[in-house]
Write an enzyme that holds these catalytic residues in place. Structure first.
Site, PDB file in Angstrom:
ATOM      1  N   ASN A 247       0.824  -1.208   0.000  1.00  0.00           N
ATOM      2  CA  ASN A 247       0.000   0.000   0.000  1.00  0.00           C
ATOM      3  C   ASN A 247       0.857   1.258   0.000  1.00  0.00           C
ATOM      4  O   ASN A 247       0.456   2.299  -0.507  1.00  0.00           O
ATOM      5  CB  ASN A 247      -0.937   0.011   1.210  1.00  0.00           C
ATOM      6  CG  ASN A 247      -2.268  -0.657   0.910  1.00  0.00           C
ATOM      7  OD1 ASN A 247      -2.527  -1.083  -0.217  1.00  0.00           O
ATOM      8  ND2 ASN A 247      -3.108  -0.773   1.920  1.00  0.00           N
TER       9      ASN A 247
ATOM     10  N   ARG B  26     -11.985  12.965   6.907  1.00  0.00           N
ATOM     11  CA  ARG B  26     -12.428  11.944   5.969  1.00  0.00           C
ATOM     12  C   ARG B  26     -13.725  11.245   6.388  1.00  0.00           C
ATOM     13  O   ARG B  26     -14.541  10.910   5.543  1.00  0.00           O
ATOM     14  CB  ARG B  26     -11.318  10.911   5.765  1.00  0.00           C
ATOM     15  CG  ARG B  26     -10.161  11.469   4.946  1.00  0.00           C
ATOM     16  CD  ARG B  26      -9.047  10.472   4.773  1.00  0.00           C
ATOM     17  NE  ARG B  26      -8.027  11.009   3.869  1.00  0.00           N
ATOM     18  CZ  ARG B  26      -6.921  10.359   3.532  1.00  0.00           C
ATOM     19  NH1 ARG B  26      -6.687   9.168   4.039  1.00  0.00           N
ATOM     20  NH2 ARG B  26      -6.047  10.910   2.707  1.00  0.00           N
TER      21      ARG B  26
END
Length: 531
Positions: A40, A273
């Protein structure tokens, strides 16, 4: 015998930073599930946060981190890491890492959601992760070796509760044991246990599940960050649209052009977020499509070449100005509980990067603090190991984790598990949906059972079992936390509850029955101990 001073499981930014800072007289062996750059970290489009701007300060970076984490963070950790950030950037830059600079030679600083100042350092625009990983791999010291395509599935623990290595399977299914004085889990989070995820398919929580089954403490698993803007085409995730795009002025809109973040949060499209994800979810749940309007961004293709390629490959022309988006699983704030050096409660076992719960992120990670955390804890742990004398161990006293004579293993379909996690334990949760998912998962495995011997299982079966452990930890913790905070949103408990602010749900396994599951307010922990 396969013996090293340090074994690192995983090859993201934390693992590579560790290898760079281990002293030259120690040998480091990196074991990775596929190829060394398939992490990632390599996919990270965002940058690295550091308060290096003239009008910025570490106290402001710390404040933004605490606010985004809804004050569930460990403030001591937040202060230490944000203080270290400028030096970590300077060290990488001086070593030759290619960060973006302006015409005067100063590092360019970007803006992302929930940040109060321009403080995001990038490389190659939206290719920061790839460029930093490429640099760290290409400059690895000679005392580091890499073994690819090794699936780690069981930690080797002796009768002194000491980790002495790890058991792995190669591509042919052959079993290998690697021993070390120091074993480091740097396997990343678990974003791919959800069907909507732009993360690497390798990131399924294996390292966290292994640590759990070895007796390490696992905490804060309910806190999953759903990135607001995954590029969605025909119901599938094609890639991630970096928060830096909204930092450049992109707006979230309906197909009618309605600005969906107006009046929702003072920071609008740059709100934390979880706020943005939940807002988008509400619109999609009501049958609306949501787009990122990039029409106001000049030279989009030059500023965001990686995202442009993702769009064009997916049949979307950025020149049209609208990119279809939806939230998807992105980052785990919880994980293996560690101290400021990355140590777990098991001697000789450490965790760094997204696999670890350091206390930096709290209930919701501030944008671009993840690569920072990997750099910080990779270096911190290396310095600790360099100064630590190895403790003698005995490989002959390794404890068997799995049952020796187990029945044929029945595992859940991995695709179905991912779809159900998104539906029942996703962005919006309720007691009913969580209980349904827990019951479905417990039809296969329970957190308190004796698990089968993994030696007899295929790699695919082991991955499904470990993913089931992760799914159960997330689901059970989400059931226990009766409030909404950061990445954990309960529609039936939609408000924050002050009682939960500094309380952590901690799991620890040791073969047998459920011993306790009680709130312990004296230690500010809610423990679920399986022994």
């Amino acid at each position: 015998m396969n013996k090293a001073d340090v074994i690192v499981i995983g090859s993201g930014i934390a693992a590579l930073q560790l290898a760079h800072h281990i002293s030259a007289d120690k040998n480091v062996r990196i074991l990775t599930k596929s190829s060394v750059k398939a992490s990632n970290s390599s996919l990270a489009q965002g940058g690295i946060a550091a308060s290096i701007g003239a009008d910025d300060h570490v106290t402001l970076h710390s404040k933004d981190t605490m606010e985004a984490g809804r004050f569930h963070n460990n403030e001591e950790v937040v202060i230490k890491i944000t203080e270290e950030a400028p030096l970590l950037i300077q060290e990488l830059h001086e070593a030759g890492c290619p960060f973006d600079q302006d015409s005067s030679g100063k590092l360019k600083l970007g803006m992302e959601g929930a940040h109060s100042h321009y403080r995001i350092v990038h490389s190659g625009g939206d290719a920061t992760g790839k460029n930093v990983i490429d640099f760290l791999v290409d400059t690895l010291p000679k005392n580091t070796s890499i073994i690819e395509n090794m699936f780690a599935y069981e930690l080797l623990i002796n009768d002194m509760n000491q980790c002495i290595g790890v058991k792995v399977k190669d591509e042919a299914g052959n079993i290998h044991c690697y021993y070390a004085d120091h074993t480091v889990i740097a396997t990343g989070g678990c974003s791919y246990v959800y069907s909507l995820s732009a993360g690497s398919p390798n990131v399924t929580g294996d390292g966290i599940a292994m640590a759990y089954l070895a007796g390490a403490e696992i905490t804060d698993m309910e806190f999953i960050q759903f990135h607001p803007t995954m590029l969605i085409k025909n119901g599938e995730v094609k890639g991630l649209i970096s928060e830096a795009v909204r930092g450049q002025g992109a707006k979230l809109v309906t197909n009618r052009g309605e600005l969906i973040m107006e009046g929702v949060h003072p920071l609008k499209d740059l709100a934390p977020r979880h706020v943005v994800s939940q807002t988008i979810y509400d619109y999609i749940h009501n049958g609306e499509e949501i787009f990122l309007d990039i029409s106001s961004i000049d030279n989009f293709e030059a500023k965001f070449p990686t995202i442009t390629d993702i769009c064009l490959t997916s049949g979307i022309n950025p020149k049209d100005g609208l990119i279809p988006v939806a939230p998807g699983s992105h980052f785990l704030m919880g994980g293996i509980k560690v101290d400021l050096h990355g140590q777990t409660n098991i001697h000789g076992l450490y965790a760094i990067g997204e696999a670890a719960c350091t206390g930096l992120h709290g209930a919701n990670r501030l944008a671009s603090n993840s690569l920072l955390e990997g750099l910080s804890f990779g270096k911190r742990l290396a310095e600790y190991i360099n100064a630590t004398l190895p403790v003698p161990n005995n490989e002959k006293t390794v404890l068997e984790i799995g049952a020796k004579n187990s029945s044929p293993v029945v595992v859940p379909d991995f695709k179905q598990l991912r779809e159900r996690m998104m539906e029942y334990v996703g962005i919006v949760r309720t007691e009913q949906t969580l209980a349904q998912q827990k019951a479905w998962l417990e039809g296969y495995f329970r957190l308190d059972q004796v698990f089968p011997s993994f030696d007899k299982c295929t790699t695919a079966e082991i991955q499904s079992i470990l993913a089931s452990v992760i799914a159960l930890l997330i689901t059970d913790a989400a059931l226990k936390r009766t409030e909404s905070r950061g990445g954990h949103f309960r529609a039936d408990y939609p408000m924050e509850n002050k009682y939960w602010q500094n309380n952590h749900i901690v799991y620890q396994y040791s073969k047998g029955r459920l011993e306790a599951n009680e709130q312990n307010q004296t230690t500010d922990h809610v423990r679920a101990v399986f022994c």
